[in-house]
Write a protein that holds these residues in place. Structure first.
Motif, PDB file in Angstrom:
ATOM      1  N   THR A 157      -9.565  -0.680  -7.903  1.00  0.00           N
ATOM      2  CA  THR A 157      -9.500  -1.874  -8.059  1.00  0.00           C
ATOM      3  C   THR A 157      -7.857  -1.467  -9.140  1.00  0.00           C
ATOM      4  OG1 THR A 157     -11.466  -2.546  -9.272  1.00  0.00           O
ATOM      5  CG2 THR A 157      -9.687  -3.601 -10.472  1.00  0.00           C
ATOM      6  N   ALA A 158      -6.724  -2.010  -9.182  1.00  0.00           N
ATOM      7  CA  ALA A 158      -5.354  -1.920  -9.648  1.00  0.00           C
ATOM      8  C   ALA A 158      -5.416  -2.624 -11.195  1.00  0.00           C
ATOM      9  CB  ALA A 158      -4.758  -2.636  -8.289  1.00  0.00           C
ATOM     10  N   ALA A 159      -4.682  -2.237 -12.001  1.00  0.00           N
ATOM     11  CA  ALA A 159      -4.205  -2.464 -13.075  1.00  0.00           C
ATOM     12  C   ALA A 159      -2.675  -2.954 -13.167  1.00  0.00           C
ATOM     13  CB  ALA A 159      -4.041  -1.513 -14.579  1.00  0.00           C
ATOM     14  N   ASN A 160      -2.012  -3.583 -13.789  1.00  0.00           N
ATOM     15  CA  ASN A 160      -0.781  -4.375 -13.775  1.00  0.00           C
ATOM     16  C   ASN A 160       0.732  -3.198 -14.216  1.00  0.00           C
ATOM     17  OD1 ASN A 160      -1.028  -3.978 -16.421  1.00  0.00           O
ATOM     18  ND2 ASN A 160      -1.327  -6.441 -16.884  1.00  0.00           N
ATOM     19  N   ASP A 161       0.275  -2.450 -14.872  1.00  0.00           N
ATOM     20  CA  ASP A 161       1.264  -0.878 -15.068  1.00  0.00           C
ATOM     21  C   ASP A 161       1.718  -0.499 -14.133  1.00  0.00           C
ATOM     22  OD1 ASP A 161      -0.883   0.495 -14.091  1.00  0.00           O
ATOM     23  OD2 ASP A 161      -1.233   2.049 -16.163  1.00  0.00           O
ATOM     24  N   VAL A 162       2.455  -0.981 -12.868  1.00  0.00           N
ATOM     25  CA  VAL A 162       3.248  -0.434 -12.396  1.00  0.00           C
ATOM     26  C   VAL A 162       4.904  -0.362 -12.983  1.00  0.00           C
ATOM     27  CG1 VAL A 162       5.143  -0.893 -10.072  1.00  0.00           C
ATOM     28  CG2 VAL A 162       2.716  -1.376 -10.388  1.00  0.00           C
ATOM     29  N   ARG A 163       5.309   0.805 -12.696  1.00  0.00           N
ATOM     30  CA  ARG A 163       6.725   1.080 -13.215  1.00  0.00           C
ATOM     31  C   ARG A 163       7.041   1.383 -12.774  1.00  0.00           C
ATOM     32  NH1 ARG A 163       6.567   6.331 -17.452  1.00  0.00           N
ATOM     33  NH2 ARG A 163       5.014   7.063 -16.377  1.00  0.00           N
ATOM     34  N   ASP A 164       9.080   1.187 -13.135  1.00  0.00           N
ATOM     35  CA  ASP A 164       9.952   0.740 -11.650  1.00  0.00           C
ATOM     36  C   ASP A 164      11.225   2.608 -12.070  1.00  0.00           C
ATOM     37  OD1 ASP A 164      10.578  -1.753 -11.495  1.00  0.00           O
ATOM     38  OD2 ASP A 164      11.475  -2.250 -13.248  1.00  0.00           O
ATOM     39  N   TRP A 165      11.827   2.927 -11.677  1.00  0.00           N
ATOM     40  CA  TRP A 165      12.644   4.225 -10.496  1.00  0.00           C
ATOM     41  C   TRP A 165      11.272   5.267 -10.437  1.00  0.00           C
ATOM     42  CZ3 TRP A 165      17.601   3.619 -11.128  1.00  0.00           C
ATOM     43  CH2 TRP A 165      17.340   2.680 -12.404  1.00  0.00           C
ATOM     44  N   ARG A 166       9.674   4.355  -9.704  1.00  0.00           N
ATOM     45  CA  ARG A 166       9.064   6.048  -9.135  1.00  0.00           C
ATOM     46  C   ARG A 166       9.516   5.609  -7.694  1.00  0.00           C
ATOM     47  NH1 ARG A 166       9.326   7.607 -13.475  1.00  0.00           N
ATOM     48  NH2 ARG A 166       7.388   7.855 -15.043  1.00  0.00           N
ATOM     49  N   ALA A 167       9.139   6.846  -7.194  1.00  0.00           N
ATOM     50  CA  ALA A 167       9.178   6.316  -5.481  1.00  0.00           C
ATOM     51  C   ALA A 167       8.451   6.028  -5.123  1.00  0.00           C
ATOM     52  CB  ALA A 167       9.112   7.766  -4.885  1.00  0.00           C
ATOM     53  N   SER A 168       6.951   5.930  -5.170  1.00  0.00           N
ATOM     54  CA  SER A 168       5.841   5.162  -5.198  1.00  0.00           C
ATOM     55  C   SER A 168       5.310   5.001  -6.218  1.00  0.00           C
ATOM     56  CB  SER A 168       4.461   6.111  -5.387  1.00  0.00           C
ATOM     57  OG  SER A 168       4.679   6.969  -3.841  1.00  0.00           O
ATOM     58  N   ARG A 169       5.474   3.288  -6.438  1.00  0.00           N
ATOM     59  CA  ARG A 169       4.885   1.894  -7.692  1.00  0.00           C
ATOM     60  C   ARG A 169       3.863   1.536  -7.200  1.00  0.00           C
ATOM     61  NH1 ARG A 169      10.976  -1.143  -7.552  1.00  0.00           N
ATOM     62  NH2 ARG A 169      12.593   0.691  -8.172  1.00  0.00           N
ATOM     63  N   VAL A 170       2.457   2.694  -7.765  1.00  0.00           N
ATOM     64  CA  VAL A 170       1.063   2.283  -7.889  1.00  0.00           C
ATOM     65  C   VAL A 170       1.478   2.233  -9.117  1.00  0.00           C
ATOM     66  CG1 VAL A 170      -0.548   3.493  -6.967  1.00  0.00           C
ATOM     67  CG2 VAL A 170       1.445   3.869  -5.683  1.00  0.00           C
ATOM     68  N   PRO A 171       0.063   1.289  -9.668  1.00  0.00           N
ATOM     69  CA  PRO A 171      -0.743   1.396 -11.193  1.00  0.00           C
ATOM     70  C   PRO A 171      -1.560   2.592 -10.904  1.00  0.00           C
ATOM     71  CG  PRO A 171      -1.094  -0.620  -9.349  1.00  0.00           C
ATOM     72  CD  PRO A 171       0.130   0.183  -8.342  1.00  0.00           C
ATOM     73  N   SER A 172      -2.283   2.284 -12.513  1.00  0.00           N
ATOM     74  CA  SER A 172      -3.218   3.080 -12.516  1.00  0.00           C
ATOM     75  C   SER A 172      -4.348   2.065 -11.628  1.00  0.00           C
ATOM     76  CB  SER A 172      -3.934   2.770 -14.043  1.00  0.00           C
ATOM     77  OG  SER A 172      -2.984   2.779 -14.568  1.00  0.00           O
ATOM     78  N   LEU A 173      -5.809   3.068 -10.762  1.00  0.00           N
ATOM     79  CA  LEU A 173      -6.474   2.562 -10.275  1.00  0.00           C
ATOM     80  C   LEU A 173      -7.889   3.092 -10.750  1.00  0.00           C
ATOM     81  CD1 LEU A 173      -4.460   3.601  -6.355  1.00  0.00           C
ATOM     82  CD2 LEU A 173      -4.583   0.845  -7.487  1.00  0.00           C
ATOM     83  N   LEU A 174      -8.553   1.624 -10.236  1.00  0.00           N
ATOM     84  CA  LEU A 174     -10.255   2.320 -10.530  1.00  0.00           C
ATOM     85  C   LEU A 174     -10.807   2.203  -9.628  1.00  0.00           C
ATOM     86  CD1 LEU A 174     -12.318   2.283 -13.063  1.00  0.00           C
ATOM     87  CD2 LEU A 174     -12.631  -0.320 -13.000  1.00  0.00           C
ATOM     88  N   ILE A 175     -11.894   3.416  -9.799  1.00  0.00           N
ATOM     89  CA  ILE A 175     -12.807   3.406  -8.132  1.00  0.00           C
ATOM     90  C   ILE A 175     -13.845   3.900  -9.081  1.00  0.00           C
ATOM     91  CG2 ILE A 175     -12.952   4.714  -6.505  1.00  0.00           C
ATOM     92  CD1 ILE A 175     -10.702   5.992  -6.035  1.00  0.00           C
ATOM     93  N   GLU A 176     -14.989   3.141  -7.853  1.00  0.00           N
ATOM     94  CA  GLU A 176     -16.153   3.002  -8.299  1.00  0.00           C
ATOM     95  C   GLU A 176     -17.081   3.735  -7.964  1.00  0.00           C
ATOM     96  OE1 GLU A 176     -17.984   0.661 -11.015  1.00  0.00           O
ATOM     97  OE2 GLU A 176     -15.905  -0.037 -11.301  1.00  0.00           O
ATOM     98  N   GLY A 177     -17.710   4.591  -8.838  1.00  0.00           N
ATOM     99  CA  GLY A 177     -19.120   5.604  -8.476  1.00  0.00           C
ATOM    100  C   GLY A 177     -18.527   6.926  -7.210  1.00  0.00           C
TER     101      GLY A 177
END
Length: 450
Positions: free
Chosen positions: A424-444
């Motif tokens: 499950t992805a959050a909405n906190d993608v930041r600019d100035w990143r080569a990989s624009r990946v938000p915080s990610l929640l993984i269950e279990g």
């Protein structure tokens, strides 16, 4: 003669020498680079370093064989010796019929990278400027209540020009620059010591945040880690903070690299066209983002780059390929060839963008109830064939949807194929990143702590 003209001339000399030595095909690289870095500690200069030079590289192809050589000497004699040595090495190499340059009609005609704005044409920062920036970051970190000392604060600048020429007619160059600043702060003493850091890098100095912002962030992150202890052992949801979530997606990207797939050393080797992320997730490579250090108009084999979907709506769309790996797998190159002066092309990734979610990081913390927020990772045990995953981690324990205390000295484990399907992805993608990946929640996932 301009810097690019000198570099182009060197590559042309290398190609001419390769032809005289008997090569069927060849490509050549010339790189001019300079870098300066300054580190401070306790308000004083700790270390300063400057490095600069030109490196040349030659790859020759002969009857399905290849060899690469490189040197820092640019004399006519050295260039001739390089070509002779490369051809002699190629004659002893194993035959690989997938090796070869691009056909002339495959080459891009658009080689002007200036529209990507990858080079800072402003004055090169003086060492005194870099030292001042590092000292300001250090002072800002020390000003945070609870910081005992600064392990390191440093500033850097680099620039690089590269020219590639090949016997198929391709000839083009690109220039890049980089500014960087970081600080590592420490809180506590002895066995109660904790550290954290902050750092940023940009192509253009004008895009850099202030040293005070970076130093203050390093200090605040460190103070939050006071009193860290081991978490409980068990199965819990794990939230990968935006700072390190790109590393998780990086495992997927590595497994989709054609070189790994061709070797059979990828846990995604049989997953083409299958779901590897939940529905709604796209993972897009964006090689044309302006003012981003990894952006590029053409790849190391002269092919035109373009945005492409690695994953679309959760489904794996294709592999990351250069010419040789594409031929091994019966597919066209995705224009992802990268190389250095002393190595042949191999597939690599530029900028990545993962679809963000609708909830904030705080929403995901609340929703996870009881679990682990990971902000730092160390060590790795990852089976590239099976996807089995185990890494050391530290961060914060979440109880009843709220952060309660810092944690350290724990291990998190799972299987990447299963883990990534529970994102499950959050909405906190930041600019100035080569990989624009938000915080990610993984269950279990499995947490091994106390």
């Amino acid at each position: 003669m301009s810097e690019f003209a000198r570099l182009q001339s060197l590559t042309e000399q290398l190609l001419a020498a390769a032809r005289r030595a008997g090569a069927d095909q060849a490509d050549a690289v010339a790189v001019e680079a300079a870098a300066v870095s300054v580190d401070v500690r306790a308000g004083k200069l700790e270390h300063a370093e400057r490095a600069e030079g030109v490196e040349i590289g030659l790859r020759v192809l002969l009857g399905g064989r290849q060899a690469c050589v490189s040197a820092s000497d640019r004399s006519e004699r050295t260039i001739g010796d390089m070509a002779q040595r490369a051809v002699a090495m190629a004659r002893e190499a194993p035959v690989d019929d997938t090796l070869g340059l691009a056909e002339p009609d495959e080459l891009t005609r658009d080689t002007d990278s200036t529209r990507l704005d990858l080079f800072d044409h402003g004055p090169e920062p003086e060492p005194a400027f870099l030292q001042d920036a590092a000292l300001r970051a250090e002072a800002a970190a020390l000003a945070v209540d609870g910081i005992s000392k600064i392990e390191a604060a440093g500033a850097s600048f680099s620039h690089r020009r590269m020219w590639i020429s090949a016997t198929n007619g391709f000839s083009a160059g690109v220039a890049r620059s980089g500014h960087g600043l970081s600080a590592i702060a420490i809180t506590g003493e002895g066995t109660g010591m904790e550290r954290d850091w902050a750092g940023e890098s940009r192509v253009h100095g004008s895009d850099m945040p202030s040293p005070e912002d970076i130093g203050r962030q390093a200090g605040e992150r460190t103070v939050e880690r006071r009193g860290a202890r081991k978490p409980p052992t068990g199965a819990f949801p794990i939230l990968y903070d935006e700072r390190i979530a790109s590393g998780l997606i990086g495992h997927l990207v590595s497994a989709a690299n054609g070189a790994a797939v061709a070797r059979g050393a990828s846990w995604l080797r049989d997953a083409l066209g299958e779901a590897v992320l939940p529905p709604g997730f796209d993972l897009i490579e964006e090689p044309h983002l302006p003012r981003m250090g990894g952006s590029r108009i053409f790849d190391a084999e002269g092919l035109a780059t373009a945005p492409r979907a690695i994953v679309r709506d959760g489904v794996l769309q294709g592999w990351t390929l250069d010419l040789a790996t594409g031929r091994k797998l019966g597919m066209p190159s995705t224009a992802n060839a990268m190389r250095g002066a002393g190595s042949p092309p191999s597939p690599g990734i530029t900028n990545l963008v993962l679809t963000p979610g609708e909830k904030s990081r705080e929403d995901l913390i609340r929703d996870m109830g009881r679990g682990l927020l990971v902000t730092s990772m160390l060590g790795a045990s990852i089976n590239s064939t099976t996807g089995d995953y185990s890494r050391g981690a530290s961060g914060f324990w979440v109880e009843n949807g709220q952060i309660t205390h810092a944690v350290n000295e724990c291990t998190i484990a799972g299987n990447l194929r299963d883990m990534l399907m529970r994102l499950t992805a959050a909405n906190d993608v930041r600019d100035w990143r080569a990989s624009r990946v938000p915080s990610l929640l993984i269950e279990g996932m499995t947490v091994a702590g106390e």
